[in-house]
Design an enzyme around this catalytic site. Structure first.
Site, PDB file in Angstrom:
ATOM      1  N   SER A  43     -12.057   0.205 -39.249  1.00  0.00           N
ATOM      2  CA  SER A  43     -12.635  -1.124 -39.084  1.00  0.00           C
ATOM      3  C   SER A  43     -14.103  -1.060 -39.458  1.00  0.00           C
ATOM      4  O   SER A  43     -14.735   0.013 -39.389  1.00  0.00           O
ATOM      5  CB  SER A  43     -12.491  -1.575 -37.622  1.00  0.00           C
ATOM      6  OG  SER A  43     -13.283  -2.716 -37.352  1.00  0.00           O
ATOM      7  N   TYR A  66     -13.006  -0.615 -28.071  1.00  0.00           N
ATOM      8  CA  TYR A  66     -12.502  -0.571 -29.445  1.00  0.00           C
ATOM      9  C   TYR A  66     -13.541   0.031 -30.389  1.00  0.00           C
ATOM     10  O   TYR A  66     -13.226   0.905 -31.207  1.00  0.00           O
ATOM     11  CB  TYR A  66     -12.130  -1.979 -29.894  1.00  0.00           C
ATOM     12  CG  TYR A  66     -11.577  -2.066 -31.288  1.00  0.00           C
ATOM     13  CD1 TYR A  66     -10.246  -1.766 -31.548  1.00  0.00           C
ATOM     14  CD2 TYR A  66     -12.375  -2.470 -32.353  1.00  0.00           C
ATOM     15  CE1 TYR A  66      -9.721  -1.856 -32.839  1.00  0.00           C
ATOM     16  CE2 TYR A  66     -11.874  -2.555 -33.642  1.00  0.00           C
ATOM     17  CZ  TYR A  66     -10.543  -2.247 -33.874  1.00  0.00           C
ATOM     18  OH  TYR A  66     -10.046  -2.331 -35.146  1.00  0.00           O
TER      19      TYR A  66
END
Length: 340
Positions: free
Chosen positions: A145, A158
């Protein structure tokens, strides 16, 4: 590896294959005729994903497994090799997390999210390498990501996990290069993607969680995963111009970006609609398990999601120069917004 394109009969393993990017990636490989081993916890989602893989022209093997269980992941890899043959590509996608301020996350929740989203990648990579090393060939794709480089508020678990995966990936890649290994590892850094995660991740936000626009469909992410698997010699790929823009802006003026995200990051990740307290939570148990439903590949943002990624096309056809140009333009826009 002798050939780049995925061909009929190639064996591909995808973790987190019951929904979202994992499921879309499994279908992308299936359309090339690959035999796909689908690994995830949710048996309802796995069954539906397997049917789609076979309809797309591939063969499917479903293996319910929690990637936190290293022994179970090792056993899954052994089963794939025994029943399907040599693993050519292993794709790590599985994750879970918590949408909340750091102070609202318990130690147990933080540990669980980290184990799934970071150690799950580590254990799966270990399992893949156990079979790839004797043959000295194979490819491992880590789905990352933009948040592997740039943390944002409300996603400390996360972001921490994705930063960890990035560091692990770089270290492992250097070791394999030192060994002159025939095994390739690459990483695909994703933008905001329209997946079911916004319907099933544990949330303590007052309003419904949402990805920060621009949002891309899972098929865009899957196309990048397939491309990375077929061209794995690059360290990483970036999907979405905002991903490159975020990386560039963070490198140019991280302090300014901190202030911008502090000002906008809370509202940008929430819809106006109040959060339903009865929404499923997949942190501890799969939301698409035997008593759940199949959530499919897409989330609830189809009307706002892009189906093409000019950034990936630019990097394919114009290399790093085109990607860098897009990044600098995007960074200028981000920083312009930060100054307002």
């Amino acid at each position: 590896m002798g050939r780049a394109a995925i061909q009929r009969g190639d064996v591909v393993v995808v973790t987190g294959a019951s929904a979202g990017i994992g499921r879309a990636s499994a279908l992308a490989f299936a359309r090339r005729g690959a035999t796909v081993a689908l690994l995830a916890r949710g048996e309802t989602g796995l069954k539906a994903a397997a049917a789609e893989v076979e309809q797309a022209g591939g063969a499917a093997l479903t293996i319910p497994v929690d990637v936190v269980d290293a022994d179970a992941v090792t056993a899954a890899a052994q089963r794939v090799e025994a029943e399907l043959g040599p693993i050519r590509v292993w794709v790590n996608v599985a994750f879970s997390s918590v949408f909340a301020r750091f102070e609202d996350i318990s130690p147990a929740e933080y540990r669980r999210a980290t184990e799934v989203s970071y150690l799950g990648y580590v254990y799966a990579t270990m399992a893949a390498l156990e079979h790839m090393r004797p043959r000295n060939r194979g490819t491992i794709v880590q789905v990352g990501s933009a948040l592997a480089y740039r943390g944002i508020p409300l996603q400390t678990a996360y972001c921490g996990a994705k930063h960890a995966v990035q560091g692990f990936h770089e270290s492992l890649r250097c070791e394999l290069l030192h060994e002159h290994s025939g095994i390739n590892v690459t990483m695909v850094q994703m933008p905001a993607v329209n997946t079911p995660q916004f319907s099933w991740l544990l949330s303590r936000l007052p309003h419904q969680a949402q990805p920060v626009p621009p949002i891309y469909q899972p098929e865009v992410a899957a196309a990048a995963v397939l491309h990375a698997a077929e061209h794995p010699h690059r360290r990483e790929y970036w999907v979405g111009s905002t991903t490159m823009a975020t990386l560039a802006a963070n490198a140019i003026a991280p302090g300014l970006l901190d202030r911008y995200l502090a000002k906008t990051g809370f509202a940008a990740q929430q819809r106006a609609t109040r959060r339903d307290p009865n929404e499923p939570v997949n942190l501890w148990e799969p939301a698409d398990g035997p008593d759940g439903r199949d959530f499919g590949t897409h989330g609830r943002f189809d009307d706002r999601s892009h189906t093409l990624d000019p950034q990936l096309l630019a990097s394919r056809h114009h290399g790093l120069l085109g990607a860098a140009a897009g990044a600098l333009l995007g960074a200028a826009l981000v920083l312009r917004g930060a100054r307002r």
